[in-house]
Design a protein around this motif. Structure first.
Motif, PDB file in Angstrom:
ATOM      1  N   TRP A   1       0.835  -1.196   0.000  1.00 19.86           N
ATOM      2  CA  TRP A   1       0.000   0.000   0.000  1.00 19.86           C
ATOM      3  C   TRP A   1       0.863   1.236   0.000  1.00 19.86           C
TER       4      TRP A   1
ATOM      5  N   ARG B   1     -10.890  13.561   6.724  1.00 16.95           N
ATOM      6  CA  ARG B   1     -11.975  12.623   7.083  1.00 16.95           C
ATOM      7  C   ARG B   1     -13.295  13.352   7.234  1.00 16.95           C
TER       8      ARG B   1
ATOM      9  N   TRP C   1     -13.874   3.561  -0.492  1.00 19.03           N
ATOM     10  CA  TRP C   1     -13.353   3.073   0.795  1.00 19.03           C
ATOM     11  C   TRP C   1     -13.876   3.908   1.962  1.00 19.03           C
TER      12      TRP C   1
ATOM     13  N   GLY D   1     -20.850  15.622   8.062  1.00 21.67           N
ATOM     14  CA  GLY D   1     -20.443  14.508   8.898  1.00 21.67           C
ATOM     15  C   GLY D   1     -19.005  14.091   8.706  1.00 21.67           C
ATOM     16  N   ARG D   2     -18.550  13.268   9.631  1.00 22.26           N
ATOM     17  CA  ARG D   2     -17.163  12.800   9.649  1.00 22.26           C
ATOM     18  C   ARG D   2     -17.090  11.381   9.115  1.00 22.26           C
ATOM     19  N   LEU D   3     -15.934  11.019   8.588  1.00 20.90           N
ATOM     20  CA  LEU D   3     -15.751   9.708   7.977  1.00 20.90           C
ATOM     21  C   LEU D   3     -14.786   8.834   8.756  1.00 20.90           C
ATOM     22  N   THR D   4     -15.027   7.547   8.686  1.00 16.63           N
ATOM     23  CA  THR D   4     -14.036   6.584   9.128  1.00 16.63           C
ATOM     24  C   THR D   4     -13.649   5.829   7.868  1.00 16.63           C
ATOM     25  N   ILE D   5     -12.365   5.759   7.556  1.00 15.83           N
ATOM     26  CA  ILE D   5     -11.991   5.107   6.310  1.00 15.83           C
ATOM     27  C   ILE D   5     -11.425   3.726   6.591  1.00 15.83           C
ATOM     28  N   ARG D   6     -12.181   2.699   6.220  1.00 22.38           N
ATOM     29  CA  ARG D   6     -11.718   1.324   6.421  1.00 22.38           C
ATOM     30  C   ARG D   6     -11.544   0.683   5.059  1.00 22.38           C
ATOM     31  N   ILE D   7     -10.307   0.335   4.753  1.00 24.06           N
ATOM     32  CA  ILE D   7     -10.006  -0.177   3.425  1.00 24.06           C
ATOM     33  C   ILE D   7      -9.927  -1.690   3.502  1.00 24.06           C
ATOM     34  N   PRO D   8     -10.734  -2.379   2.691  1.00 27.68           N
ATOM     35  CA  PRO D   8     -10.707  -3.842   2.774  1.00 27.68           C
ATOM     36  C   PRO D   8      -9.291  -4.365   2.513  1.00 27.68           C
TER      37      PRO D   8
ATOM     38  N   GLY E   1      -6.569  -3.409   3.606  1.00 22.98           N
ATOM     39  CA  GLY E   1      -5.526  -2.383   3.590  1.00 22.98           C
ATOM     40  C   GLY E   1      -5.411  -1.683   4.921  1.00 22.98           C
ATOM     41  N   PRO E   2      -4.635  -0.597   4.963  1.00 23.92           N
ATOM     42  CA  PRO E   2      -4.456   0.120   6.224  1.00 23.92           C
ATOM     43  C   PRO E   2      -5.770   0.773   6.647  1.00 23.92           C
TER      44      PRO E   2
ATOM     45  N   LEU F   1      -7.456   3.827   8.103  1.00 21.13           N
ATOM     46  CA  LEU F   1      -7.113   5.221   8.391  1.00 21.13           C
ATOM     47  C   LEU F   1      -7.830   5.763   9.624  1.00 21.13           C
ATOM     48  N   GLY F   2      -8.943   5.121   9.996  1.00 23.24           N
ATOM     49  CA  GLY F   2      -9.636   5.545  11.208  1.00 23.24           C
ATOM     50  C   GLY F   2     -10.174   6.960  11.091  1.00 23.24           C
TER      51      GLY F   2
ATOM     52  N   GLN G   1     -10.459  10.981  12.084  1.00 20.53           N
ATOM     53  CA  GLN G   1      -9.600  12.048  12.565  1.00 20.53           C
ATOM     54  C   GLN G   1     -10.097  12.523  13.930  1.00 20.53           C
TER      55      GLN G   1
ATOM     56  N   GLU H   1      -7.576  21.606  12.192  1.00 16.77           N
ATOM     57  CA  GLU H   1      -8.118  21.313  10.852  1.00 16.77           C
ATOM     58  C   GLU H   1      -8.494  22.646  10.201  1.00 16.77           C
TER      59      GLU H   1
END
Ligand SMILES: Cc1cc2nc3c(=O)[nH]c(=O)nc-3n(C[C@H](O)[C@H](O)[C@H](O)COP(=O)(O)OP(=O)(O)OC[C@H]3O[C@@H](n4cnc5c(N)ncnc54)[C@H](O)[C@@H]3O)c2cc1C
Ligand code: FES
Lengths: 406, 117
Positions: free
Chosen positions: A53, A142, A167, B3-10, B12-13, B15-16, B18, B40
C-alpha cells in the motif's frame, strides 16, 4: 533579514526530499509551505501499488522524521511565497507573513501542480469541487464531501479518487464525461477524452484489460464506448459511464442534481436529458504544473497554447537558466510522488554544486539519483499524461542549447 | 451532506477517524459558536457541520464554496481573525477564532452602483 543557504518553496515530496538531502550535509535550509501541514499532495494519496500500500501520509511522516534529525533544516508552514528577486550574492524571497523577506544563496521551487477546472453551467454552486478536493476532504481531514456524488471527466485522478471515496463509504453515481463543446468551440472533444481510456486501462478490472488494445483503435473505441450500458461498467469501486455527459449542475443554495444526456459514437448528444440526484460534483479536468515563481524569477520557459504544459527549461540536476534557481517535482510536469522525490534528490546535487562552486562535483550521487528517477518512472502506478515524456525531451534539449549559448 | 468519515479499506491500512485524535474547540461562525477539531482547516469544520456556502461572489451575488481545498483558487475566502480574504481551506481552527462570511447580499445592496452591475 533572516539568512539561510537554501530556501525551498513547497513541502511536498520533492521539496522535503531535497531538504533532507541537503540537511544531512549540514546545509542550512528553510522550507516554506502555505498549507498548515507539511507533505503537499502526499497527504491524500492512498492506493495499492503491486502487493503493498502507498499511504502518502506515512511517506510524508517518514520524510519529516528524517528531517527532524537535521537541525539545519527549518520548516515554516502557513506562509505563501509571493515573490523572488535576485541579488548579486543570492535571492531575496518575499512571503505573506508580513515579516522581513528572507535571504538565501539558492532557491528550490517545488510548488507542485494545480487542477484545471471544468466549467459547466452551475459549476460555482457550493458542493462542486475538484476531484483532488474530494481526496483532501476524505483522506486528509476525514470529512464527508457529501452523501452521493458524481465525477465529471476522465483521468488518472478520477479512478484513484473514485476508489478512495468508495473506501470512505461515500456513494457515487459514477464517472461521466464533460459535455461536448458547442458548435465551433476549439479544444476539448469527446474523442480526446475517450482516447485517454487506452492509457488508463491498467486500472480497469482484469477482465477488461484485454480491451485496452482495442481501445487504442479509433473504430473499436467508438463502438465499445458508445455501446456501453447507460448505467456504466464497474471500475475502481464505481461505474464508468463513457457515453453519458454532464450538461449542467443544479441546485439553489448548494448542489442537488446533475443533468445528464447520452452521447453517440461520434461524441454528439442524443435523446432526452435526465436528472440524477447528487449533493456533490467532482470535476476532473487534469493537472498542470505551477511554474509562476520560476517565470517571475526570469527562468527561460517552455509555453503551450493553453497553459497546460508551461514549464521552466531545466537541466539534469533541476538547474534552470538562472544561476542559483532550481526546480523539482510536478513544477516540471505531472508525474507521481516517487518521481518527485527522485527529482528532489537530483536538485540537491545541483544546489550543492552551486553552493560549493564545484560544477562537476558529486558525480556518483548524480548518477545514482538519475538511476532512481528512471526506476521511479518505470514503476509508476499511474501515468497521468503520456504527452510529458516528449515535452521533457524537448525542454531538456532547449535547456542545453540556452545554457551553451548563454 | 455533512459529517465525519471513518476510512476502512478492505485488506488495507485502516485510516480511522480524525475525530478521535484531535481536540474539540469552539470558534465563532458569523457570530454563532460552533465546534471544530483543533488544527483542521476552517472550511473542513464548517463543511462537517453542514455549512457549505462560505460567502457570496462580490459581483454576481451567488453563493461560493470550497473548490480546490488546497489554497489555489481563493473561492473559500472569508474574514478570519479580523483579516479579510483569508483562505478558509488552509486556515487552521483554534479555540476562540472568529470567522465570518464576506459580501452578504445585505452588505452588497448598500454599496453604490450595485444596481448597475
Ligand atoms: C489535487 C492533486 C491530487 C493528486 N493526487 C495524486 C495521487 O493520488 N497519486 C499520485 O501519484 N499523484 C497525485 N498527484 C500528483 C502529485 O502532484 C505528485 O504525486 C506529487 O505530490 C508532486 O510532488 P511535489 O513535491 O512536486 O508537489 P506537491 O506535493 O504538490 O507539493 C507542493 C507544495 O508546495 C506548496 N506551495 C505551492 N506554491 C506555494 C507558494 N507560492 N508558497 C508556499 N507554498 C507553496 C503547496 O502548498 C504544496 O504543499 C496529485 C496532484 C494534485 C494537484
Ligand atoms: S478552496 Fe481553493 S483556495 Fe480554498
Amino acid at each position: 533579514m533572516s539568512q539561510t543557504d537554501v530556501l525551498v518553496v513547497g513541502a511536498g515530496p520533492a521539496g522535503l526530499t531535497a531538504a533532507q538531502e541537503l540537511g544531512r550535509r549540514g546545509i542550512r535550509v528553510t522550507v516554506i509551505d502555505e498549507y498548515p501541514t507539511a507533505g503537499g499532495r502526499l497527504l491524500g494519496q492512498l492506493y495499492q501499488a503491486g502487493d503493498h500500500w502507498w499511504v502518502g501520509r506515512q511517506v510524508a511522516e517518514q520524510l519529516l522524521s528524517d528531517i527532524s534529525g537535521h537541525p539545519a533544516v527549518r520548516l515554516r508552514l502557513g506562509t505563501s511565497v509571493s515573490g523572488l528577486e535576485r541579488r548579486d550574492k543570492g535571492w531575496v524571497v518575499e512571503d505573506t507573513s508580513g515579516g522581513e523577506p528572507a535571504m538565501a544563496r539558492a532557491v528550490l521551487l517545488a510548488t507542485g501542480a494545480a487542477e484545471i477546472p471544468i466549467a459547466i453551467p452551475g459549476w460555482t454552486l457550493p458542493g462542486v469541487m475538484t476531484v483532488g478536493a474530494a481526496q483532501v476532504m476524505a483522506n486528509v481531514h476525514r470529512v464527508r464531501p457529501g452523501q452521493r456524488g458524481v465525477i465529471v471527466g476522465l483521468g488518472a485522478l478520477s479512478f484513484a479518487v473514485a476508489q478512495e471515496l468508495r473506501w470512505a463509504g461515500v456513494d457515487l453515481a459514477g464517472i461521466v464525461m464533460p459535455p461536448p463543446p458547442r458548435n465551433g468551440m476549439p479544444g476539448w472533444t469527446v474523442e480526446e477524452e475517450w482516447r485517454k481510456m487506452a492509457h488508463l486501462a491498467h486500472l480497469a478490472p482484469t477482465w477488461m484489460r484485454p480491451l485496452s488494445s482495442l481501445l487504442r483503435r479509433a473504430g473499436w473505441r467508438r463502438r465499445l464506448l458508445a455501446g456501453a450500458p447507460q448505467a456504466g461498467v464497474a471500475v475502481a469501486g464505481t461505474r464508468l459511464r463513457p457515453n453519458v455527459a454532464a450538461l449542467a449542475i443544479e441546485g439553489d443554495a448548494a448542489v442537488s442534481a446533475v443533468v445528464l444526456q447520452r452521447l453517440n459514437g461520434h461524441g454528439n448528444l442524443v435523446g432526452e436529458p435526465w436528472r440524477e440526484a447528487v449533493d456533490f460534483v467532482c470535476t476532473s479536468g487534469g493537472l498542470r504544473p505551477i511554474p509562476d515563481l520560476a517565470a517571475a524569477a526570469g527562468a527561460a520557459m517552455h509555453y503551450s497554447w493553453d497553459g497546460r504544459y508551461d514549464v521552466p527549461l531545466f537541466g539534469p540536476c533541476g538547474d534552470t537558466t538562472v544561476p542559483g534557481l532550481y526546480v523539482a517535482g510536478n513544477i516540471l510536469g505531472i508525474e507521481g510522488a516517487a518521481v518527485a522525490m527522485a527529482q528532489g534528490q537530483l536538485a540537491s546535487v545541483g544546489i550543492l554544486r552551486h553552493l560549493l562552486g564545484k560544477p562537476d562535483g558529486f558525480g556518483p550521487e548524480a548518477d545514482q539519483f538519475a538511476l532512481q528517477l528512471a526506476e521511479a518512472r518505470r514503476h509508476a502506478p499511474l501515468v497521468f499524461d503520456p504527452a510529458w515524456a516528449a515535452i521533457h525531451e524537448k525542454v531538456m534539449a532547449d535547456f542545453q542549447r540556452e545554457t551553451r549559448e548563454g | 451532506m455533512s459529517g465525519r468519515l471513518t476510512i476502512r479499506i478492505p485488506g488495507g491500512p485502516d485510516l480511522g477517524p480524525q475525530a478521535e485524535t484531535l481536540r474539540q474547540v469552539t470558534f465563532s461562525f458569523d457570530g454563532q459558536p460552533v465546534v471544530g477539531l483543533e488544527g483542521e482547516p476552517v472550511a473542513m469544520s464548517l463543511w462537517a457541520l453542514g455549512y457549505r456556502a462560505l460567502g457570496w461572489n462580490e459581483e454576481s451575488g451567488r453563493q461560493r464554496g470550497l473548490y480546490c481545498a488546497i489554497g489555489h483558487c481563493f473561492e473559500c475566502r472569508m474574514t478570519i481573525d479580523g483579516q479579510r480574504d483569508q483562505r478558509a481551506c488552509c486556515y487552521p481552527v483554534r479555540e476562540g477564532l472568529a470567522v465570518s462570511r464576506q459580501s452578504k447580499p445585505v452588505d452588497l445592496e448598500m454599496q453604490d452602483g450595485m444596481d448597475q452591475v
